[in-house]
Design a protein around this motif. Structure first.
Motif, mmCIF file in Angstrom:
data_model
loop_
_atom_site.group_PDB
_atom_site.id
_atom_site.type_symbol
_atom_site.label_atom_id
_atom_site.label_comp_id
_atom_site.label_asym_id
_atom_site.label_seq_id
_atom_site.Cartn_x
_atom_site.Cartn_y
_atom_site.Cartn_z
ATOM 1 N N MET A 1 0.832 -1.180 0.000
ATOM 2 C CA MET A 1 0.000 0.000 0.000
ATOM 3 C C MET A 1 0.883 1.252 0.000
ATOM 4 S SD MET A 1 -2.110 1.988 2.852
ATOM 5 C CE MET A 1 -0.589 2.735 3.274
ATOM 6 N N THR A 2 0.957 1.915 -1.118
ATOM 7 C CA THR A 2 1.689 3.177 -1.197
ATOM 8 C C THR A 2 0.720 4.255 -1.646
ATOM 9 O OG1 THR A 2 3.734 2.031 -1.757
ATOM 10 C CG2 THR A 2 3.641 4.373 -2.233
ATOM 11 N N HIS A 56 -5.253 7.271 -0.682
ATOM 12 C CA HIS A 56 -5.267 5.818 -0.869
ATOM 13 C C HIS A 56 -6.693 5.400 -1.206
ATOM 14 C CE1 HIS A 56 -4.325 1.610 -0.339
ATOM 15 N NE2 HIS A 56 -5.328 1.501 0.534
ATOM 16 N N PHE A 90 -3.819 4.139 9.419
ATOM 17 C CA PHE A 90 -2.751 4.250 8.428
ATOM 18 C C PHE A 90 -1.436 4.732 9.037
ATOM 19 C CE2 PHE A 90 -6.624 4.207 6.044
ATOM 20 C CZ PHE A 90 -6.308 3.483 4.898
ATOM 21 N N GLN A 91 -1.411 4.918 10.357
ATOM 22 C CA GLN A 91 -0.178 5.354 11.012
ATOM 23 C C GLN A 91 0.822 4.205 11.061
ATOM 24 O OE1 GLN A 91 -1.236 7.122 14.806
ATOM 25 N NE2 GLN A 91 -2.407 8.751 13.816
ATOM 26 N N ARG A 92 2.090 4.574 11.173
ATOM 27 C CA ARG A 92 3.209 3.622 11.228
ATOM 28 C C ARG A 92 3.353 2.821 9.937
ATOM 29 N NH1 ARG A 92 5.474 4.376 15.897
ATOM 30 N NH2 ARG A 92 4.279 4.759 17.781
ATOM 31 N N LYS A 93 2.961 3.448 8.834
ATOM 32 C CA LYS A 93 3.112 2.838 7.513
ATOM 33 C C LYS A 93 3.965 3.715 6.596
ATOM 34 C CE LYS A 93 -1.412 0.549 7.811
ATOM 35 N NZ LYS A 93 -0.948 -0.608 8.506
ATOM 36 N N GLY A 94 4.591 4.736 7.160
ATOM 37 C CA GLY A 94 5.474 5.605 6.393
ATOM 38 C C GLY A 94 4.798 6.790 5.732
ATOM 39 N N ILE A 95 3.509 6.977 5.953
ATOM 40 C CA ILE A 95 2.776 8.063 5.287
ATOM 41 C C ILE A 95 3.202 9.427 5.825
ATOM 42 C CG2 ILE A 95 0.486 9.066 4.899
ATOM 43 C CD1 ILE A 95 -0.557 6.123 4.875
ATOM 44 N N ARG A 97 6.040 10.214 7.108
ATOM 45 C CA ARG A 97 7.383 10.454 6.577
ATOM 46 C C ARG A 97 7.308 10.877 5.107
ATOM 47 N NH1 ARG A 97 12.536 9.004 8.000
ATOM 48 N NH2 ARG A 97 11.803 7.750 9.749
#
Length: 169
Positions: A1-2, A56, A90-95, A97
Motif C-alpha cells: 500500500m503506497t 489511498h 494508516f499510522q506507522r506505515k510511512g505516510i 514520513r
C-alpha cells in the motif's frame, strides 16, 4: 500500500475539506464549524500556503498544511508545518514520513532554506515521529497573545479539545 502524495491547489476544495475533517478526527476537535468554500479556496489560493495530502483508494488518509515565511536576514524563505496528521489505521506505515519528505523536496526545489514545525512537549508520539524523520530538535518556549477575550478562549478550547483541557487553575 503506497498512497499517492498530492499538493493541493485552489481547485481542490473537496480534498481540502476532507483533510480538515481528518484533522478534526485525529486531533479530536469538538464542534468544528467548517469555513465556507469561498474561504477555503482563498486559503488554498494564497502563495504562502501549502497543503499536501496522502490519497489511498480515492480517500485522504493523511495530510499536512504549511505556511511559507519570507525571511529578511536572508533572501530565501522558511516553511512552517502547521498541521500534520494521518488516520490512526494508516499510522506507522510511512505516510507521515512521505508527507514530510514531499514538503521538504518541494521547498528545496523552490530554494527555501528550511522546513520547521513545533509540537507539544506532552505529545511523545509526535516527538518520537519527528525524531525519526531526522529533523534537528531545538528547545524553545512559545508565547501566545490571544486577541480574543477569555470567554472566547474558553469556548475555543472547549470546541477544539473538550472539557478535559479546562481547569480551575
Amino acid at each position: 500500500m503506497t498512497p499517492q502524495i498530492i499538493k493541493l491547489n485552489s481547485r481542490d476544495i473537496k480534498r481540502f475539506t476532507e483533510l480538515i475533517r481528518l484533522f478534526e478526527d485525529v486531533f479530536e476537535m469538538k464542534n468544528l464549524v467548517m469555513p465556507s468554500a469561498i474561504h477555503l479556496q482563498k486559503v488554498l489560493s494564497e502563495e504562502t500556503f501549502l497543503s499536501f495530502v496522502a490519497v489511498h483508494d480515492n480517500k485522504i488518509v493523511g495530510g499536512l498544511t504549511c505556511y511559507i515565511l519570507p525571511a529578511y536576514y536572508v533572501t530565501s524563505s522558511s516553511v512552517y508545518v502547521f498541521d500534520l496528521a494521518v488516520l490512526p489505521a494508516f499510522q506507522r506505515k510511512g505516510i507521515g514520513r512521505m508527507l514530510i519528505e514531499s514538503v521538504k523536496e518541494y521547498s528545496k526545489n523552490l530554494g527555501y532554506k528550511e522546513v520547521f514545525l513545533q509540537t507539544e512537549v506532552e505529545d511523545q508520539h509526535a516527538i518520537d515521529f519527528y525524531r525519526a524523520t531526522e529533523g534537528f530538535e531545538e528547545q524553545t518556549v512559545l508565547f501566545s497573545y490571544p486577541l480574543i477575550n477569555k470567554f472566547q478562549i474558553f469556548r475555543f478550547v472547549i470546541s477544539k479539545y473538550g472539557n478535559s483541557h479546562c481547569t480551575d487553575d
